[in-house]
Design an enzyme around this catalytic site. Structure first.
Site, PDB file in Angstrom:
ATOM      1  N   CYS A 183       0.839  -1.203   0.000  1.00  0.00           N
ATOM      2  CA  CYS A 183       0.000   0.000   0.000  1.00  0.00           C
ATOM      3  C   CYS A 183       0.875   1.255   0.000  1.00  0.00           C
ATOM      4  O   CYS A 183       1.516   1.546  -0.998  1.00  0.00           O
ATOM      5  CB  CYS A 183      -0.985  -0.043   1.170  1.00  0.00           C
ATOM      6  SG  CYS A 183      -2.379   1.064   0.972  1.00  0.00           S
TER       7      CYS A 183
ATOM      8  N   HIS B 252      -3.567  -5.343   0.670  1.00  0.00           N
ATOM      9  CA  HIS B 252      -2.947  -5.724   1.949  1.00  0.00           C
ATOM     10  C   HIS B 252      -2.881  -7.252   2.093  1.00  0.00           C
ATOM     11  O   HIS B 252      -3.772  -7.852   2.695  1.00  0.00           O
ATOM     12  CB  HIS B 252      -3.716  -5.097   3.122  1.00  0.00           C
ATOM     13  CG  HIS B 252      -3.398  -3.658   3.321  1.00  0.00           C
ATOM     14  ND1 HIS B 252      -2.426  -3.222   4.195  1.00  0.00           N
ATOM     15  CD2 HIS B 252      -3.903  -2.557   2.734  1.00  0.00           C
ATOM     16  CE1 HIS B 252      -2.348  -1.899   4.148  1.00  0.00           C
ATOM     17  NE2 HIS B 252      -3.235  -1.475   3.268  1.00  0.00           N
TER      18      HIS B 252
ATOM     19  N   GLU C 211      -1.126  -9.028   3.988  1.00  0.00           N
ATOM     20  CA  GLU C 211      -1.001  -9.482   5.383  1.00  0.00           C
ATOM     21  C   GLU C 211      -2.360  -9.765   6.007  1.00  0.00           C
ATOM     22  O   GLU C 211      -2.440 -10.420   7.045  1.00  0.00           O
ATOM     23  CB  GLU C 211      -0.195  -8.461   6.206  1.00  0.00           C
ATOM     24  CG  GLU C 211      -0.943  -7.225   6.679  1.00  0.00           C
ATOM     25  CD  GLU C 211      -1.130  -6.163   5.601  1.00  0.00           C
ATOM     26  OE1 GLU C 211      -0.784  -6.423   4.426  1.00  0.00           O
ATOM     27  OE2 GLU C 211      -1.653  -5.077   5.939  1.00  0.00           O
TER      28      GLU C 211
END
Ligand code: MN
Length: 230
Positions: A106, A206, A208
């Site tokens: 990001c 994202h 993660e």
């Protein structure tokens, strides 16, 4: 196990660091050892830190100062963190010069692109109507991206169309020299870039938060590449 540095957010009001635990879990479950990198603008300290790391995750966060890509701030540009900007741009430049494996997420993708000489759109709501600042939970994928065949990203994900989460109102504008676009959304916003040597990968989503699906593949790749540089 290889040490992978993760950059944190510096909360300027409370003078403390902030980092979503998902980044730490992503490295832990991919076989690397995560460490949080302290914020400094001292380039000698940055080089000393990099000498002890094998890979870097540039984490998400607020808007980079448009000064760094030669623009004046727009009304819709967000709050600026001068300390974090200076630190991460310095870190990214040095890590790129060392050809260290980097995963930019990001803001991290944007920072990497700026550090390498590219620019970003300060606010993509001026140019697209697709919802890139999703109202769904962070872990829920909301829009499609198309992954360019033959790219490193395609090699990693092994799919040309996936759904990703989206928590950004900025995106890559001018792609940095020595980088190429590896994924776009249906409104042609750049969703991923990669360095021509394949060491640095930047994604606008994202991963993660998507460790149960394709998100894990990006961290596994980062750890694998980092192990090679020992
Ligand atoms: Mn998006």
């Amino acid at each position: 196990m290889v040490l992978i540095g993760i950059t944190p957010e510096l909360d300027m009001h409370n003078n403390c660091y902030k980092l979503n635990q998902s980044y730490v879990e992503a490295i832990l479950t991919s076989g690397g050892t995560p460490v949080i990198v302290p914020i400094t603008s001292d380039i000698k300290q940055i080089l000393s830190i990099l000498a002890n790391l094998r890979g870097i995750v540039l984490s998400g966060g607020g808007d980079p100062d448009p000064f760094y890509f030669g623009e004046e701030p727009l009304q819709t540009s967000g709050p600026i963190n001068p300390f974090r900007d200076q630190f991460e741009l310095g870190l990214a430049k040095e890590a790129l010069a060392l050809q260290m494996p980097i995963l930019g997420i990001c803001r991290g993708c944007q920072i990497m692109n700026i550090a390498a000489g590219g620019s970003i759109y300060q606010d993509i709501t001026h140019i697209s109507n697709l919802q890139h600042t999703q109202m769904a939970p962070r872990w829920y994928p909301t829009h499609y991206i198309s992954i360019e065949a033959g790219t490193r990203l395609f090699n990693i994900i092994q799919d040309n169309k996936i759904r990703v989460n989206s928590m950004h109102h900025q995106a890559i504008a001018k792609v940095a020299p020595d980088f190429a676009v590896s994924a776009i959304s249906s409104d042609s916003i750049i969703e991923a870039i990669e360095s021509n040597n394949g060491k640095a990968i930047g994604v606008q989503w994202h991963p993660e938060e998507l460790l149960d699906t394709h998100g894990k593949k990006l961290f596994a790749y980062l750890v694998r590449e980092s192990e090679k540089t020992v």
